[in-house]
Design a protein around this motif. Structure first.
Motif, PDB file in Angstrom:
ATOM      1  N   THR A  23     -10.106  -2.136  12.899  1.00 34.92           N
ATOM      2  CA  THR A  23      -8.765  -2.691  13.049  1.00 34.92           C
ATOM      3  C   THR A  23      -8.473  -3.687  11.926  1.00 34.92           C
ATOM      4  O   THR A  23      -7.371  -3.713  11.377  1.00 34.92           O
ATOM      5  CB  THR A  23      -8.600  -3.352  14.427  1.00 34.92           C
ATOM      6  OG1 THR A  23      -8.860  -2.368  15.446  1.00 34.92           O
ATOM      7  CG2 THR A  23      -7.203  -3.908  14.608  1.00 34.92           C
ATOM      8  N   SER A  24      -9.455  -4.484  11.557  1.00 38.86           N
ATOM      9  CA  SER A  24      -9.289  -5.440  10.458  1.00 38.86           C
ATOM     10  C   SER A  24      -8.913  -4.721   9.165  1.00 38.86           C
ATOM     11  O   SER A  24      -7.999  -5.132   8.450  1.00 38.86           O
ATOM     12  CB  SER A  24     -10.584  -6.240  10.272  1.00 38.86           C
ATOM     13  OG  SER A  24     -10.457  -7.165   9.216  1.00 38.86           O
ATOM     14  N   LYS A  25      -9.608  -3.626   8.890  1.00 36.23           N
ATOM     15  CA  LYS A  25      -9.300  -2.829   7.687  1.00 36.23           C
ATOM     16  C   LYS A  25      -7.879  -2.262   7.758  1.00 36.23           C
ATOM     17  O   LYS A  25      -7.143  -2.268   6.770  1.00 36.23           O
ATOM     18  CB  LYS A  25     -10.309  -1.693   7.538  1.00 36.23           C
ATOM     19  CG  LYS A  25     -11.695  -2.154   7.174  1.00 36.23           C
ATOM     20  CD  LYS A  25     -12.671  -0.999   7.162  1.00 36.23           C
ATOM     21  CE  LYS A  25     -14.087  -1.532   7.060  1.00 36.23           C
ATOM     22  NZ  LYS A  25     -15.085  -0.532   7.365  1.00 36.23           N
ATOM     23  N   LEU A  26      -7.506  -1.745   8.934  1.00 30.16           N
ATOM     24  CA  LEU A  26      -6.173  -1.170   9.108  1.00 30.16           C
ATOM     25  C   LEU A  26      -5.088  -2.217   8.856  1.00 30.16           C
ATOM     26  O   LEU A  26      -4.134  -1.955   8.117  1.00 30.16           O
ATOM     27  CB  LEU A  26      -6.015  -0.606  10.519  1.00 30.16           C
ATOM     28  CG  LEU A  26      -4.585  -0.160  10.877  1.00 30.16           C
ATOM     29  CD1 LEU A  26      -4.240   1.132  10.153  1.00 30.16           C
ATOM     30  CD2 LEU A  26      -4.405  -0.030  12.375  1.00 30.16           C
ATOM     31  N   ILE A  27      -5.234  -3.383   9.439  1.00 27.79           N
ATOM     32  CA  ILE A  27      -4.217  -4.420   9.305  1.00 27.79           C
ATOM     33  C   ILE A  27      -4.094  -4.867   7.859  1.00 27.79           C
ATOM     34  O   ILE A  27      -2.982  -5.020   7.332  1.00 27.79           O
ATOM     35  CB  ILE A  27      -4.506  -5.601  10.258  1.00 27.79           C
ATOM     36  CG1 ILE A  27      -4.441  -5.136  11.726  1.00 27.79           C
ATOM     37  CG2 ILE A  27      -3.557  -6.764   9.999  1.00 27.79           C
ATOM     38  CD1 ILE A  27      -3.159  -4.430  12.117  1.00 27.79           C
ATOM     39  N   ALA A  28      -5.206  -5.059   7.186  1.00 22.21           N
ATOM     40  CA  ALA A  28      -5.166  -5.424   5.768  1.00 22.21           C
ATOM     41  C   ALA A  28      -4.441  -4.352   4.968  1.00 22.21           C
ATOM     42  O   ALA A  28      -3.605  -4.659   4.105  1.00 22.21           O
ATOM     43  CB  ALA A  28      -6.585  -5.629   5.233  1.00 22.21           C
ATOM     44  N   ASP A  29      -4.726  -3.100   5.266  1.00 21.15           N
ATOM     45  CA  ASP A  29      -4.125  -1.985   4.537  1.00 21.15           C
ATOM     46  C   ASP A  29      -2.615  -1.890   4.767  1.00 21.15           C
ATOM     47  O   ASP A  29      -1.846  -1.801   3.815  1.00 21.15           O
ATOM     48  CB  ASP A  29      -4.811  -0.678   4.942  1.00 21.15           C
ATOM     49  CG  ASP A  29      -4.305   0.510   4.155  1.00 21.15           C
ATOM     50  OD1 ASP A  29      -4.259   0.428   2.910  1.00 21.15           O
ATOM     51  OD2 ASP A  29      -3.947   1.528   4.787  1.00 21.15           O
ATOM     52  N   ILE A  30      -2.194  -1.911   6.032  1.00 21.16           N
ATOM     53  CA  ILE A  30      -0.764  -1.701   6.291  1.00 21.16           C
ATOM     54  C   ILE A  30       0.083  -2.884   5.834  1.00 21.16           C
ATOM     55  O   ILE A  30       1.242  -2.705   5.487  1.00 21.16           O
ATOM     56  CB  ILE A  30      -0.458  -1.336   7.765  1.00 21.16           C
ATOM     57  CG1 ILE A  30      -0.771  -2.483   8.722  1.00 21.16           C
ATOM     58  CG2 ILE A  30      -1.163  -0.058   8.164  1.00 21.16           C
ATOM     59  CD1 ILE A  30      -0.369  -2.217  10.172  1.00 21.16           C
ATOM     60  N   LEU A  31      -0.506  -4.085   5.822  1.00 22.88           N
ATOM     61  CA  LEU A  31       0.249  -5.259   5.392  1.00 22.88           C
ATOM     62  C   LEU A  31       0.078  -5.566   3.904  1.00 22.88           C
ATOM     63  O   LEU A  31       0.790  -6.404   3.356  1.00 22.88           O
ATOM     64  CB  LEU A  31      -0.155  -6.491   6.214  1.00 22.88           C
ATOM     65  CG  LEU A  31       0.195  -6.461   7.698  1.00 22.88           C
ATOM     66  CD1 LEU A  31      -0.332  -7.712   8.382  1.00 22.88           C
ATOM     67  CD2 LEU A  31       1.689  -6.311   7.914  1.00 22.88           C
ATOM     68  N   GLY A  32      -0.892  -4.896   3.266  1.00 27.37           N
ATOM     69  CA  GLY A  32      -1.138  -5.167   1.852  1.00 27.37           C
ATOM     70  C   GLY A  32      -1.673  -6.573   1.628  1.00 27.37           C
ATOM     71  O   GLY A  32      -1.365  -7.216   0.626  1.00 27.37           O
ATOM     72  N   LYS A  33      -2.490  -7.048   2.556  1.00 28.79           N
ATOM     73  CA  LYS A  33      -3.063  -8.392   2.481  1.00 28.79           C
ATOM     74  C   LYS A  33      -4.578  -8.285   2.327  1.00 28.79           C
ATOM     75  O   LYS A  33      -5.184  -7.305   2.758  1.00 28.79           O
ATOM     76  CB  LYS A  33      -2.747  -9.180   3.759  1.00 28.79           C
ATOM     77  CG  LYS A  33      -1.282  -9.283   4.099  1.00 28.79           C
ATOM     78  CD  LYS A  33      -0.729 -10.594   3.668  1.00 28.79           C
ATOM     79  CE  LYS A  33       0.718 -10.741   4.136  1.00 28.79           C
ATOM     80  NZ  LYS A  33       1.226 -12.064   3.919  1.00 28.79           N
ATOM     81  N   PRO A  34      -5.214  -9.303   1.738  1.00 25.22           N
ATOM     82  CA  PRO A  34      -6.682  -9.281   1.628  1.00 25.22           C
ATOM     83  C   PRO A  34      -7.325  -9.311   3.012  1.00 25.22           C
ATOM     84  O   PRO A  34      -6.909 -10.109   3.875  1.00 25.22           O
ATOM     85  CB  PRO A  34      -7.008 -10.564   0.862  1.00 25.22           C
ATOM     86  CG  PRO A  34      -5.738 -11.023   0.251  1.00 25.22           C
ATOM     87  CD  PRO A  34      -4.632 -10.492   1.106  1.00 25.22           C
ATOM     88  N   GLY A  66       5.267 -12.857   6.180  1.00 28.14           N
ATOM     89  CA  GLY A  66       5.895 -11.777   5.425  1.00 28.14           C
ATOM     90  C   GLY A  66       5.311 -10.416   5.749  1.00 28.14           C
ATOM     91  O   GLY A  66       4.491 -10.253   6.646  1.00 28.14           O
ATOM     92  N   LYS A  67       5.795  -9.410   5.044  1.00 28.42           N
ATOM     93  CA  LYS A  67       5.372  -8.006   5.198  1.00 28.42           C
ATOM     94  C   LYS A  67       5.778  -7.422   6.541  1.00 28.42           C
ATOM     95  O   LYS A  67       5.251  -6.397   6.970  1.00 28.42           O
ATOM     96  CB  LYS A  67       3.868  -7.838   4.985  1.00 28.42           C
ATOM     97  CG  LYS A  67       3.344  -8.358   3.671  1.00 28.42           C
ATOM     98  CD  LYS A  67       3.877  -7.556   2.517  1.00 28.42           C
ATOM     99  CE  LYS A  67       3.251  -8.041   1.213  1.00 28.42           C
ATOM    100  NZ  LYS A  67       3.494  -7.167   0.118  1.00 28.42           N
ATOM    101  N   LEU A  68       6.707  -8.097   7.229  1.00 27.54           N
ATOM    102  CA  LEU A  68       7.248  -7.602   8.485  1.00 27.54           C
ATOM    103  C   LEU A  68       8.762  -7.512   8.339  1.00 27.54           C
ATOM    104  O   LEU A  68       9.365  -8.274   7.592  1.00 27.54           O
ATOM    105  CB  LEU A  68       6.906  -8.550   9.640  1.00 27.54           C
ATOM    106  CG  LEU A  68       5.431  -8.798   9.918  1.00 27.54           C
ATOM    107  CD1 LEU A  68       5.272  -9.816  11.035  1.00 27.54           C
ATOM    108  CD2 LEU A  68       4.703  -7.516  10.255  1.00 27.54           C
ATOM    109  N   GLY A  69       9.358  -6.584   9.033  1.00 24.97           N
ATOM    110  CA  GLY A  69      10.805  -6.419   8.973  1.00 24.97           C
ATOM    111  C   GLY A  69      11.202  -5.107   9.608  1.00 24.97           C
ATOM    112  O   GLY A  69      10.354  -4.348  10.083  1.00 24.97           O
ATOM    113  N   LEU A  70      12.483  -4.820   9.586  1.00 21.14           N
ATOM    114  CA  LEU A  70      13.030  -3.652  10.265  1.00 21.14           C
ATOM    115  C   LEU A  70      12.297  -2.361   9.908  1.00 21.14           C
ATOM    116  O   LEU A  70      11.768  -1.674  10.782  1.00 21.14           O
ATOM    117  CB  LEU A  70      14.527  -3.514   9.954  1.00 21.14           C
ATOM    118  CG  LEU A  70      15.239  -2.325  10.583  1.00 21.14           C
ATOM    119  CD1 LEU A  70      15.219  -2.435  12.102  1.00 21.14           C
ATOM    120  CD2 LEU A  70      16.662  -2.223  10.079  1.00 21.14           C
ATOM    121  N   GLU A  71      12.257  -2.018   8.655  1.00 22.67           N
ATOM    122  CA  GLU A  71      11.621  -0.758   8.244  1.00 22.67           C
ATOM    123  C   GLU A  71      10.105  -0.845   8.278  1.00 22.67           C
ATOM    124  O   GLU A  71       9.428   0.101   8.706  1.00 22.67           O
ATOM    125  CB  GLU A  71      12.115  -0.330   6.861  1.00 22.67           C
ATOM    126  CG  GLU A  71      13.574   0.084   6.846  1.00 22.67           C
ATOM    127  CD  GLU A  71      13.913   1.157   7.881  1.00 22.67           C
ATOM    128  OE1 GLU A  71      13.159   2.146   8.023  1.00 22.67           O
ATOM    129  OE2 GLU A  71      14.940   1.004   8.566  1.00 22.67           O
TER     130      GLU A  71
END
Length: 116
Positions: A23-34, A66-71
């Protein structure tokens, strides 16, 4: 600083050993965060109901600066639902994902905030 908190009525023994790290890897990937900033928490064996039944369900809270929003949230939801179904066998219609776009000054770490 992304924080992912999943609360579920599943037994702790039903949570795969690698679920938190995957899950940690997934969240980093989808948000583009380290990934070094990602925190994942899973709370299992809770008394929960979804749609009036106690069948397996969960609620997810995803916090990020950041990295959150409608789309973005549409694609984040799809990725999270797929991940939860694959690893926990909870279908997408048995969970909610709540998004919280945090202000830098409202997130603290290492004795200061991200606003510095």
């Amino acid at each position: 600083m992304p924080s992912f908190v999943l609360k579920t009525n599943l037994a702790r023994s039903a949570i795969p050993k690698d679920f938190v790290t995957e899950t940690s890897k997934l969240i980093a990937d989808i948000l583009g965060k380290p990934e070094g900033y990602v925190c994942v928490c899973v709370e299992a064996e809770l008394l929960m109901s979804y749609g009036g039944t106690d069948a397996p369900c969960c609620i997810v809270n995803l916090l990020s600066i950041g990295k959150l929003g409608l789309e973005e949230n549409k694609s984040h939801t799809a990725a999270i639902c797929e991940h939860v179904k694959k690893h926990l066998n909870i279908p997408g219609d048995r969970l909610y994902v709540n998004f919280h776009d945090m202000a830098r000054q409202d997130v603290g770490r290492d004795g200061t905030t991200f606003a510095r």
